[in-house]
Design a protein around this motif. Structure first.
Motif, PDB file in Angstrom:
ATOM      1  N   ALA A 432      39.557  20.012  14.946  1.00 27.16           N
ATOM      2  CA  ALA A 432      39.331  21.465  15.034  1.00 27.16           C
ATOM      3  C   ALA A 432      39.586  22.168  13.714  1.00 27.16           C
ATOM      4  N   GLU A 433      39.369  21.468  12.611  1.00 28.05           N
ATOM      5  CA  GLU A 433      39.637  22.038  11.289  1.00 28.05           C
ATOM      6  C   GLU A 433      38.862  23.334  11.059  1.00 28.05           C
ATOM      7  N   GLU A 434      37.615  23.373  11.496  1.00 28.61           N
ATOM      8  CA  GLU A 434      36.769  24.545  11.234  1.00 28.61           C
ATOM      9  C   GLU A 434      37.189  25.772  12.027  1.00 28.61           C
ATOM     10  N   THR A 435      37.884  25.559  13.148  1.00 19.74           N
ATOM     11  CA  THR A 435      38.269  26.691  14.001  1.00 19.74           C
ATOM     12  C   THR A 435      39.669  27.208  13.689  1.00 19.74           C
ATOM     13  N   THR A 437      42.669  29.021  11.743  1.00 26.76           N
ATOM     14  CA  THR A 437      42.766  30.149  10.826  1.00 26.76           C
ATOM     15  C   THR A 437      43.346  29.677   9.493  1.00 26.76           C
ATOM     16  N   LEU A 438      43.169  30.514   8.468  1.00 24.53           N
ATOM     17  CA  LEU A 438      43.660  30.169   7.137  1.00 24.53           C
ATOM     18  C   LEU A 438      45.172  30.019   7.131  1.00 24.53           C
ATOM     19  N   ASP A 439      45.886  30.883   7.884  1.00 19.28           N
ATOM     20  CA  ASP A 439      47.350  30.799   7.928  1.00 19.28           C
ATOM     21  C   ASP A 439      47.813  29.478   8.544  1.00 19.28           C
ATOM     22  N   VAL A 440      47.148  29.063   9.622  1.00 20.08           N
ATOM     23  CA  VAL A 440      47.532  27.817  10.288  1.00 20.08           C
ATOM     24  C   VAL A 440      47.244  26.624   9.380  1.00 20.08           C
ATOM     25  N   ARG A 441      46.120  26.674   8.656  1.00 18.55           N
ATOM     26  CA  ARG A 441      45.799  25.580   7.739  1.00 18.55           C
ATOM     27  C   ARG A 441      46.851  25.472   6.649  1.00 18.55           C
ATOM     28  N   GLU A 442      47.302  26.607   6.147  1.00 17.34           N
ATOM     29  CA  GLU A 442      48.324  26.590   5.103  1.00 17.34           C
ATOM     30  C   GLU A 442      49.636  26.017   5.634  1.00 17.34           C
ATOM     31  N   GLU A 443      49.975  26.343   6.895  1.00 16.56           N
ATOM     32  CA  GLU A 443      51.179  25.775   7.500  1.00 16.56           C
ATOM     33  C   GLU A 443      51.049  24.256   7.639  1.00 16.56           C
ATOM     34  N   LEU A 444      49.893  23.818   8.118  1.00 16.51           N
ATOM     35  CA  LEU A 444      49.670  22.384   8.296  1.00 16.51           C
ATOM     36  C   LEU A 444      49.685  21.645   6.959  1.00 16.51           C
ATOM     37  N   GLU A 445      49.233  22.307   5.914  1.00 20.68           N
ATOM     38  CA  GLU A 445      49.161  21.674   4.599  1.00 20.68           C
ATOM     39  C   GLU A 445      50.545  21.254   4.107  1.00 20.68           C
TER      40      GLU A 445
END
Length: 647
Positions: A432-435, A437-445
């Motif tokens: 679900a990478e495309e869905t 949000t930018l904030d969640v992606r930054e947390e996961l990073e």
């Protein structure tokens, strides 16, 4: 009057019609869920569908026509569990997801309920068969006479092993002819003879799994509690003896194989002698003896350097000790200090050879204590159980602390406990990478960087993600992110858990046999038989004295050729032994022998810890492979004793 007389006929006709419709629906579901039907020819699918429909129809008719309401309800509960495992497993294998959307939930539920009917029919048939079989042996009818005739004709053949079916007075004479100690030595010797060719084929040992990492600790004197320290020292002792005494590490590992073979064969021999002492028939003991001696999993793991081998032996001994403590013939007596001392020994060793066993045993204590308190007629068995169990738990903790202090060992990483959560987070990012949000992606990073997580994620193996995830910088943030993702993507979290544990509950799973690869050249497959690489000067060199036998065994455990045999492949499946345990519990609960549930409480709770493990391997399920078949034979024996006493 006419109307009243017709009601039973009409009722039976309705059951036949319902059974027929259910059989049509069920075989359609099976054909659609199975993947092989898409590539198979129409003729093969037609034959399969016709045979399956006939079996489903007979099971449904028998189940719906069952007059005993308790049996129907009890069987349906187990049938629902079996059907749910089958439907979820097939969906994961076919679609890669159990529930694509909430709109599919009614269809999944309907599939489970429909397939639960033939499953419940099979369970009901088995439970009723077990009950009638016990009754027939003491009813004095034709079946009893036939059984006696069979016994008399085979009595001479089974002289050593004892009787198949005989009266209690006759059994006493035969069993006293040979002591249980003599039987123990005999069974142990037979198993060792059956294992000897495999030892020569894999000489000096099956130097695989974690041997390399554990022996690196021994060589560098840099110990860690990631693996049980006692097993690391046990393995390292033979390695050092080989190098320092014999000047050959191969000799040291061969000595390890011999000692471990003797310990395992002795344990299996003790179990068989115990079954003999409890009155289990000769034919059943012969079958179990051949299983222990000839089943490839047993013979190869007896030579393996993995900690799960000796741990499984201690689980078997612990379970038999618990069975002796709580079995019906013992419930009005008190075990002495000797029995409890032996029980403590098995518990301590069991806990020292597997780190996660401590959590399972701690969860076992209150359950068994409550069960003993509710089922005993008097006395303080439950108090003695708690006292000795707590003492064993404390003693294992003291031994672990002492070993850690003596070796100056580092504490293991908490990553092992995060296998499933990290898999769930990684799967969410991959699927679900495309869905996100930018904030969640930054947390996961912060925890699962994109530079490696997409390539590393394996739905059936958590190690690639678990070993590289960043978890120490901000543990609280990791938990917060995990919860947030789970709320937003619950379906992906469920799929991640199901894929990671599928081999533990889905009988048709084959992924557990190719986790690390497959093939004789690599030594990976159902079992790992590869020879691990050691530092220069410390190599363990293989030298097969029976190369043809090794090639044959490798075809089974590395090439996975057993998977081509429809029914035989089920015996190799890890889930097979879990469902065997479930059937044991079903029989015990149905026959109201609730006290016999207590010996398997640890196995059930330990199974729950396996569901959270990094992957599915047969060595993780090995305690069930060696223990559950013996429990089946004991349950049958206790069933006969109970029925005999009632009569």
């Amino acid at each position: 009057m006419d109307k009243g007389n017709n009601n039973p006929v009409q009722k039976d006709l309705r059951k036949v019609v319902i059974s027929f419709l259910l059989s049509v629906i069920d075989i359609y579901l099976v054909v659609s869920l199975e993947t092989w039907t898409k590539q198979a020819g129409s003729g093969a699918v037609t034959v399969f569908a016709a045979a399956g429909m006939a079996v489903f129809f007979l099971l449904a008719v028998r189940y719906l026509g069952q007059p005993e309401r308790r049996l129907k309800v009890h069987s349906m509960l187990w049938g629902l569990a079996m059907a749910a495992a089958y439907v979820l497993g097939c969906r994961m294998r076919r679609d890669g997801t159990a529930l694509g959307s909430l709109w599919e939930l009614p269809a999944l539920t309907a599939q489970t309920v429909c397939l639960a009917v033939p499953g419940a029919g099979a369970v009901a048939l088995f439970l009723r068969y077990r009950k009638l079989l016990c009754l027939s042996e003491f009813a004095g009818g034709k079946s009893h006479k036939r059984a006696k005739l069979v016994f008399l004709s085979g009595r001479k053949i089974c002289g050593w092993f004892g009787d198949v079916r005989m009266k209690a007075s006759e059994r006493k004479d035969v069993t006293e002819k040979y002591s249980w100690q003599q039987a123990w030595l005999f069974y142990t010797g037979v198993i060792l003879l059956l294992w000897a060719p495999v030892f020569l084929a894999y000489y000096p040992s099956v130097f695989a799994y974690d041997a390399e990492g554990q022996l690196y600790q021994v060589i560098a004197h840099d110990y860690s509690t990631h693996h049980p320290l006692l097993h690391t020292l046990f393995l390292g002792a033979f390695f050092r003896i080989g190098g320092e005494v014999f000047g050959s590490y191969q000799t040291g590992m061969a000595l390890h194989s011999v000692v471990q073979m003797v310990l395992m064969a002795g344990t299996f021999g003790y179990a068989l002698a115990y079954l003999k002492r409890r009155g289990v028939g000769a034919c059943r003991r012969i079958v179990l003896l051949l299983f222990y001696g000839l089943f490839p999993t047993n013979s190869i793991l007896a030579l393996s350097t993995t900690k799960d081998v000796l741990f499984s032996a201690f689980v078997l001994l612990y379970t038999l000790g618990m069975y002796e403590m709580v079995s019906p013939s013992k419930k009005d007596t008190v075990c002495g200090r000797k029995e409890y001392a032996v029980y403590m020994l098995w518990v301590v060793l069991m806990l020292l050879f597997r780190n996660n066993a401590v959590y399972a045993f701690a969860g076992t204590l209150p359950v068994v204590c409550y069960g003993l308190h509710r089922t005993e007629k008097g006395g303080g068995t439950w108090k003695r159980y708690v006292l000795y169990s707590l003492a064993a738990l404390a003693l294992s903790g003291v031994w672990n602390a002492a070993l850690k202090a003596a070796t100056d060992a580092r504490s293991g990483s908490p990553r092992e406990m995060l296998s499933v959560p990290l898999q769930q987070m990684a799967r969410t990012r991959v699927k679900a990478e495309e869905t996100l949000t930018l904030d969640v992606r930054e947390e996961l990073e912060q925890y699962l960087p994109s530079e490696w997580v997409f390539a590393a994620y394996n739905p059936y193996l958590a190690d690639p993600v678990k070993n590289r995830a960043v978890i120490h910088d901000n543990p609280a943030g990791l938990v917060k992110t995990w919860v947030k993702l789970g709320v937003e993507h619950p379906g992906i979290y469920i799929d991640a858990f199901l894929d990671n544990s599928i081999g533990y509950w889905f009988l048709e799973d084959q992924t557990h046999a190719r986790i690390y690869g497959i093939g004789t050249e690599s030594g990976f497959g159902y079992l790992s038989t590869d020879n691990r690489t050691m530092p220069p000067g410390c190599e363990v060199v293989e030298r097969s004295y029976m190369p043809r036998l090794r090639v044959f065994m490798e075809r089974i455990v590395s090439d996975n050729c057993y998977q081509k045999i429809p029914l035989v492949r089920l015996v190799f499946a890890p889930a097979f032994y879990w469902w065997m345990l479930c059937i044991y519990m079903a029989v015990v609960i149905y026959t109201r022998r609730y006290r016999l549930l207590l010996p398997v409480v640890f196995l059930v709770i330990y199974y729950m810890t396996l569901l959270l493990s990094p992957t599915v391997l047969i060595r993780y399920m090995y305690p069930y492979v060696v223990t559950v078949p013996a429990l089946w034979l004991l349950e049958r024996c206790e069933g006969r004793v109970k029925v005999h006493n009632n009569h």
